[in-house]
Design an enzyme around this catalytic site. Sequence first.
Site, PDB file in Angstrom:
ATOM      1  N   HIS A 168     -35.883-114.611-116.747  1.00 16.83           N
ATOM      2  CA  HIS A 168     -35.949-115.357-118.009  1.00 16.83           C
ATOM      3  C   HIS A 168     -37.401-115.673-118.318  1.00 16.83           C
ATOM      4  O   HIS A 168     -38.148-116.114-117.457  1.00 16.83           O
ATOM      5  CB  HIS A 168     -35.114-116.638-117.958  1.00 16.83           C
ATOM      6  N   HIS A 212     -31.807-114.562-112.510  1.00 19.95           N
ATOM      7  CA  HIS A 212     -31.591-113.644-113.635  1.00 19.95           C
ATOM      8  C   HIS A 212     -32.827-113.849-114.496  1.00 19.95           C
ATOM      9  O   HIS A 212     -33.047-114.968-114.984  1.00 19.95           O
ATOM     10  CB  HIS A 212     -30.294-114.025-114.361  1.00 19.95           C
ATOM     11  N   THR A 239     -35.105-120.955-110.175  1.00 18.14           N
ATOM     12  CA  THR A 239     -33.816-121.466-109.700  1.00 18.14           C
ATOM     13  C   THR A 239     -32.656-120.575-110.110  1.00 18.14           C
ATOM     14  O   THR A 239     -31.588-120.653-109.519  1.00 18.14           O
ATOM     15  CB  THR A 239     -33.568-122.887-110.247  1.00 18.14           C
ATOM     16  N   CYS A 286     -25.619-114.756-116.494  1.00 15.97           N
ATOM     17  CA  CYS A 286     -24.600-113.750-116.858  1.00 15.97           C
ATOM     18  C   CYS A 286     -23.399-114.438-117.501  1.00 15.97           C
ATOM     19  O   CYS A 286     -22.794-113.905-118.439  1.00 15.97           O
ATOM     20  CB  CYS A 286     -24.151-112.955-115.638  1.00 15.97           C
TER      21      CYS A 286
HETATM   22  P1  5GP Z   1     -36.397-121.514-113.536  1.00 15.35           P
HETATM   23  O1  5GP Z   1     -36.561-122.819-112.831  1.00 15.35           O
HETATM   24  O2  5GP Z   1     -35.446-120.593-112.791  1.00 15.35           O
HETATM   25  O3  5GP Z   1     -37.682-120.829-113.884  1.00 15.35           O
HETATM   26  O4  5GP Z   1     -35.727-121.833-114.919  1.00 15.35           O
HETATM   27  C1  5GP Z   1     -34.358-122.055-115.073  1.00 15.35           C
HETATM   28  C2  5GP Z   1     -34.209-122.932-116.272  1.00 15.35           C
HETATM   29  O5  5GP Z   1     -32.828-122.914-116.661  1.00 15.35           O
HETATM   30  C3  5GP Z   1     -34.563-124.416-116.006  1.00 15.35           C
HETATM   31  O6  5GP Z   1     -35.633-124.789-116.867  1.00 15.35           O
HETATM   32  C4  5GP Z   1     -33.257-125.158-116.315  1.00 15.35           C
HETATM   33  O7  5GP Z   1     -33.478-126.381-116.983  1.00 15.35           O
HETATM   34  C5  5GP Z   1     -32.488-124.170-117.161  1.00 15.35           C
HETATM   35  N1  5GP Z   1     -31.047-124.271-117.036  1.00 15.35           N
HETATM   36  C6  5GP Z   1     -30.344-124.435-115.893  1.00 15.35           C
HETATM   37  N2  5GP Z   1     -29.026-124.450-116.150  1.00 15.35           N
HETATM   38  C7  5GP Z   1     -28.902-124.298-117.498  1.00 15.35           C
HETATM   39  C8  5GP Z   1     -27.755-124.226-118.378  1.00 15.35           C
HETATM   40  O8  5GP Z   1     -26.594-124.306-117.987  1.00 15.35           O
HETATM   41  N3  5GP Z   1     -28.019-124.053-119.702  1.00 15.35           N
HETATM   42  C9  5GP Z   1     -29.293-123.957-120.188  1.00 15.35           C
HETATM   43  N4  5GP Z   1     -29.431-123.793-121.501  1.00 15.35           N
HETATM   44  N5  5GP Z   1     -30.389-124.007-119.383  1.00 15.35           N
HETATM   45  C10 5GP Z   1     -30.185-124.172-118.063  1.00 15.35           C
HETATM   46 ZN    ZN Z   2     -27.174-112.505-114.224  1.00 12.07          ZN
END
Ligand code: 5GP
Ligand code: ZN
Length: 114
Positions: A98, A96, A93, A8
């Site tokens: 994605h 939101h 992690t 967000c």
């Molecule tokens: P998840 O692990 O929730 O499926 O994916 C979250 C993704 O967000 C991870 O691949 C991580 O590298 C990415 N991520 C975390 N913090 C940031 C950020 O501040 N900016 C960007 N561009 N990606 C982020």
């Molecule tokens: Zn959010």
Amino acid sequence: MVADCLFCRIVAEEIPADVVYTDDRVIAFRDIMPKAPTHVLVIPREHIADITELGANREAAADVLNGVRAVSRQLELPYFTTIFNTGPESGQTVLHVHAHILSGSGQMWAHGQK
Ligand code: 5GP
Ligand code: ZN
């Protein structure tokens, strides 16, 4: 907007991101720790926690999938893998929703990899 939600805050432009596609419904930006030569995240501007919530919202679901389509065209990706992690045990992690778009090096970005 959820104040303590990282994505967000990216939507609100409080945190910078390398945006590759945006429209009035979604934003797509490069993952900060890419797991593939091309690693882009597509998120709805609206705060939706995960794919189970997204699936109950037809308009938002279509918007996110259209964002995936738009990124694939924008970056001229010949092929790609799309992953939605759901729940902390899956590796989600950021709560939101994605779509990860992974592509490049002729590798397969299969189930369980990021
Ligand atoms: P998840 O692990 O929730 O499926 O994916 C979250 C993704 O967000 C991870 O691949 C991580 O590298 C990415 N991520 C975390 N913090 C940031 C950020 O501040 N900016 C960007 N561009 N990606 C982020
Ligand atoms: Zn959010």
